[in-house]
Design a protein around this motif. Sequence first.
Motif, PDB file in Angstrom:
ATOM      1  N   ALA A  32     -11.226  10.209   2.358  1.00 34.46           N
ATOM      2  CA  ALA A  32     -10.802  11.599   2.222  1.00 34.46           C
ATOM      3  C   ALA A  32      -9.377  11.741   1.730  1.00 34.46           C
ATOM      4  CB  ALA A  32     -10.960  12.321   3.560  1.00 34.46           C
ATOM      5  N   GLN A  33      -8.538  10.757   2.032  1.00 41.86           N
ATOM      6  CA  GLN A  33      -7.134  10.905   1.668  1.00 41.86           C
ATOM      7  C   GLN A  33      -6.930  10.883   0.176  1.00 41.86           C
ATOM      8  OE1 GLN A  33      -5.085  11.731   3.990  1.00 41.86           O
ATOM      9  NE2 GLN A  33      -6.774  11.487   5.415  1.00 41.86           N
ATOM     10  N   THR A  34      -7.866  10.268  -0.568  1.00 41.02           N
ATOM     11  CA  THR A  34      -7.649  10.115  -2.000  1.00 41.02           C
ATOM     12  C   THR A  34      -8.323  11.194  -2.819  1.00 41.02           C
ATOM     13  OG1 THR A  34      -9.578   8.706  -2.188  1.00 41.02           O
ATOM     14  CG2 THR A  34      -7.497   7.641  -1.723  1.00 41.02           C
ATOM     15  N   ILE A  35      -9.045  12.091  -2.167  1.00 36.26           N
ATOM     16  CA  ILE A  35      -9.810  13.094  -2.901  1.00 36.26           C
ATOM     17  C   ILE A  35      -8.963  14.351  -3.060  1.00 36.26           C
ATOM     18  CG2 ILE A  35     -11.941  14.419  -2.894  1.00 36.26           C
ATOM     19  CD1 ILE A  35     -13.173  12.253  -1.277  1.00 36.26           C
ATOM     20  N   ASN A  85      -8.570   5.794  -8.308  1.00 35.89           N
ATOM     21  CA  ASN A  85      -8.754   6.480  -9.584  1.00 35.89           C
ATOM     22  C   ASN A  85      -9.287   7.889  -9.329  1.00 35.89           C
ATOM     23  OD1 ASN A  85      -8.966   6.960 -12.235  1.00 35.89           O
ATOM     24  ND2 ASN A  85     -10.771   5.698 -12.569  1.00 35.89           N
ATOM     25  N   PRO A  86      -8.623   8.924  -9.870  1.00 33.19           N
ATOM     26  CA  PRO A  86      -9.059  10.302  -9.554  1.00 33.19           C
ATOM     27  C   PRO A  86     -10.448  10.635 -10.070  1.00 33.19           C
ATOM     28  CG  PRO A  86      -7.281  10.322 -11.155  1.00 33.19           C
ATOM     29  CD  PRO A  86      -7.370   8.935 -10.663  1.00 33.19           C
ATOM     30  N   ILE A  87     -10.824  10.066 -11.253  1.00 35.05           N
ATOM     31  CA  ILE A  87     -12.181  10.323 -11.751  1.00 35.05           C
ATOM     32  C   ILE A  87     -13.198   9.795 -10.754  1.00 35.05           C
ATOM     33  CG2 ILE A  87     -13.803   9.847 -13.594  1.00 35.05           C
ATOM     34  CD1 ILE A  87     -11.533   9.522 -15.485  1.00 35.05           C
ATOM     35  N   ALA A  88     -12.936   8.557 -10.292  1.00 35.84           N
ATOM     36  CA  ALA A  88     -13.896   7.945  -9.378  1.00 35.84           C
ATOM     37  C   ALA A  88     -13.968   8.696  -8.065  1.00 35.84           C
ATOM     38  CB  ALA A  88     -13.513   6.486  -9.129  1.00 35.84           C
ATOM     39  N   SER A  89     -12.818   9.111  -7.537  1.00 37.38           N
ATOM     40  CA  SER A  89     -12.865   9.758  -6.226  1.00 37.38           C
ATOM     41  C   SER A  89     -13.518  11.129  -6.311  1.00 37.38           C
ATOM     42  CB  SER A  89     -11.459   9.857  -5.629  1.00 37.38           C
ATOM     43  OG  SER A  89     -10.628  10.613  -6.451  1.00 37.38           O
ATOM     44  N   THR A  90     -13.280  11.863  -7.397  1.00 38.77           N
ATOM     45  CA  THR A  90     -13.928  13.175  -7.520  1.00 38.77           C
ATOM     46  C   THR A  90     -15.435  13.029  -7.675  1.00 38.77           C
ATOM     47  OG1 THR A  90     -11.952  13.873  -8.683  1.00 38.77           O
ATOM     48  CG2 THR A  90     -13.818  15.355  -8.734  1.00 38.77           C
ATOM     49  N   MET A  91     -15.849  12.053  -8.523  1.00 37.45           N
ATOM     50  CA  MET A  91     -17.278  11.822  -8.717  1.00 37.45           C
ATOM     51  C   MET A  91     -17.924  11.416  -7.409  1.00 37.45           C
ATOM     52  SD  MET A  91     -18.893   9.610 -11.822  1.00 37.45           S
ATOM     53  CE  MET A  91     -17.320   8.977 -12.228  1.00 37.45           C
ATOM     54  N   SER A 151     -12.826  -2.245  -2.775  1.00 36.96           N
ATOM     55  CA  SER A 151     -12.713  -1.874  -1.374  1.00 36.96           C
ATOM     56  C   SER A 151     -12.827  -0.369  -1.218  1.00 36.96           C
ATOM     57  CB  SER A 151     -11.378  -2.367  -0.841  1.00 36.96           C
ATOM     58  OG  SER A 151     -11.067  -1.697   0.343  1.00 36.96           O
ATOM     59  N   ILE A 152     -13.462   0.061  -0.145  1.00 40.40           N
ATOM     60  CA  ILE A 152     -13.731   1.489   0.040  1.00 40.40           C
ATOM     61  C   ILE A 152     -12.443   2.264   0.236  1.00 40.40           C
ATOM     62  CG2 ILE A 152     -14.802   3.153   1.588  1.00 40.40           C
ATOM     63  CD1 ILE A 152     -17.051   1.337   1.989  1.00 40.40           C
ATOM     64  N   ASN A 153     -11.457   1.651   0.891  1.00 40.15           N
ATOM     65  CA  ASN A 153     -10.244   2.396   1.184  1.00 40.15           C
ATOM     66  C   ASN A 153      -9.364   2.564  -0.032  1.00 40.15           C
ATOM     67  OD1 ASN A 153     -10.864   2.628   3.888  1.00 40.15           O
ATOM     68  ND2 ASN A 153     -10.097   0.595   4.316  1.00 40.15           N
ATOM     69  N   ASP A 154      -9.642   1.817  -1.121  1.00 34.77           N
ATOM     70  CA  ASP A 154      -8.732   1.831  -2.258  1.00 34.77           C
ATOM     71  C   ASP A 154      -9.330   2.577  -3.429  1.00 34.77           C
ATOM     72  OD1 ASP A 154      -7.723  -1.526  -1.547  1.00 34.77           O
ATOM     73  OD2 ASP A 154      -6.816   0.393  -1.004  1.00 34.77           O
TER      74      ASP A 154
END
Lengths: 348, 173
Positions: A146-149, A91-97, A85-88
């Motif tokens: 944006a909240q997870t980045i 994982n920090p690696i995934a969100s930064t990438m 799901s897009i909102n979930d």
Amino acid sequence: MNPYVLATLLSSLGLGTTLTFASSHWLLAWMGLEINTLAITPLMAQHHHPRAVEATTKYFLTQATAAAMILFASTTNAWMTGEWSINDLSNPIASTMFMAALALKIGLAPMHFWMPEVLQGLDLLTGLILSTWQKLAPFALIIQTAQTIDPLLLTLLGISSTLVGGWGGLNQTQLRKILAYSSIAHMGWMIIVIQYAPQLTLIALGTYIIMTSAAFLTLKMSLTTKINTLATTWSKSPILTSTTALVLLSLGGLPPLTGFMPKWLILQELTKQDLPIIATAMALTALISLYFYLRLCYAMTLTISPNMINSTTPWRTQTTQTSLPLALFTTAALGLLPMAPAILMLTT
Amino acid sequence: MTYFMFLLLMALVVGLVAVASNPTPYFAALGLVVAAGVGCGVLVGHGGSFLSLVLFLIYLGGMLVVFAYSAALAAEPFPEAWGSRSVLGYVLVYLLGVGLVAGIFWGGWYEGSWVVVDGLKEFSVLRGDISGVAVMYSSGGGMLVICAWVLLLTLLVVLELTRGLSRGALRAV
């Protein structure tokens, strides 16, 4: 272009953005982005001269790289957390990438290098579609995640984009490159505030689309692509000359025009979040961009450049281009500031 | 079994290096064949035999064959395989990068990921990959319709881009 092909391409452009807007699964969002890239490729290369083909190739390569990175980030996230799901995107690696990939897609510094050359190789209408419509789908994804980045990444992307957009545009004489750097700077403004108030990102995006559409359509109406030819368009349409100056100042963010609204609200939000240094830095970088907008105003409206006497006043026949979009966007680009409370309420 | 998987994955990375090092497209297609072939082997090792067979058929037997024929039409007079100086440079640098990353990530990162496709291993008729295809056709029907539209769009895009034969090609003017 063949009308059937043109209809297919334009409807696929709409389909891609709609798909990304409507999706909650990463694969579907990626499909929407790829449909957009595919559909605009022949539109970019339709004139078939080498500069257009080169711009198309560069655009396709960067967008495909970004889409592959998005796919990689989402599969990494699915592998680590099991969530598609897009909102979930936890994982920090995934969100930064993912954020790096989207920065490449919309042309944020330091992944902006393709933007000026690509826009320079296109005709004005395709450049307009590239600058406005193609930004909608990636921003839909950015706002959702944006909240997870990492906040530092977002701030760095924002500040460097406004800096690069300002400094890069200073030495340009080609209008499409100036508009490319203006796009980079505006994207920076949109990204800086997204972690604090996403509705201001939406407002900034909306006003940017309106203002840049007005700018592109004006240039298309007077058929100019460089400052030299811009300087002699005052005689073709006096009304356009005066409104273009105001549109350019609106892009620069001067009150009481529309462009002031996002900058004002963003600076207010940054101050409320106790980030005065970032707010000051953003305001100062806006000053750099304002310089080249002022140079365009000066060349077009505020001086009459040296010209032959018998060419200063051409026949002003009725234009064959449709002028309604230009009129709409210009009016909106100049007069929407008093609507700021209504717009804020609509986007919250 | 672990060593065999390790061998297949090594061959995958070597095949990718062979493609990325920019030889003549004809040889890059060979690298793709090797990479896809051992990728299918990795899939089989994890229980996805149907998916592996479909990948072999469609990707290697369909798309890559068409690509090899098109690349053969665009043959160069002096093709560069992996022994020529420029390509060999790329190969060495990429292998160095692979060795570096392998050294950083050696051991520990993959133990949680080598599971089979579904939990029942050999005790069910419908494996994970086959039932996945069935689900794709039933619940994922809308996505398939969009995929079909995208295929039509891709056809029109390619035809529009290459219209006029050599007129629109990226060439030095």
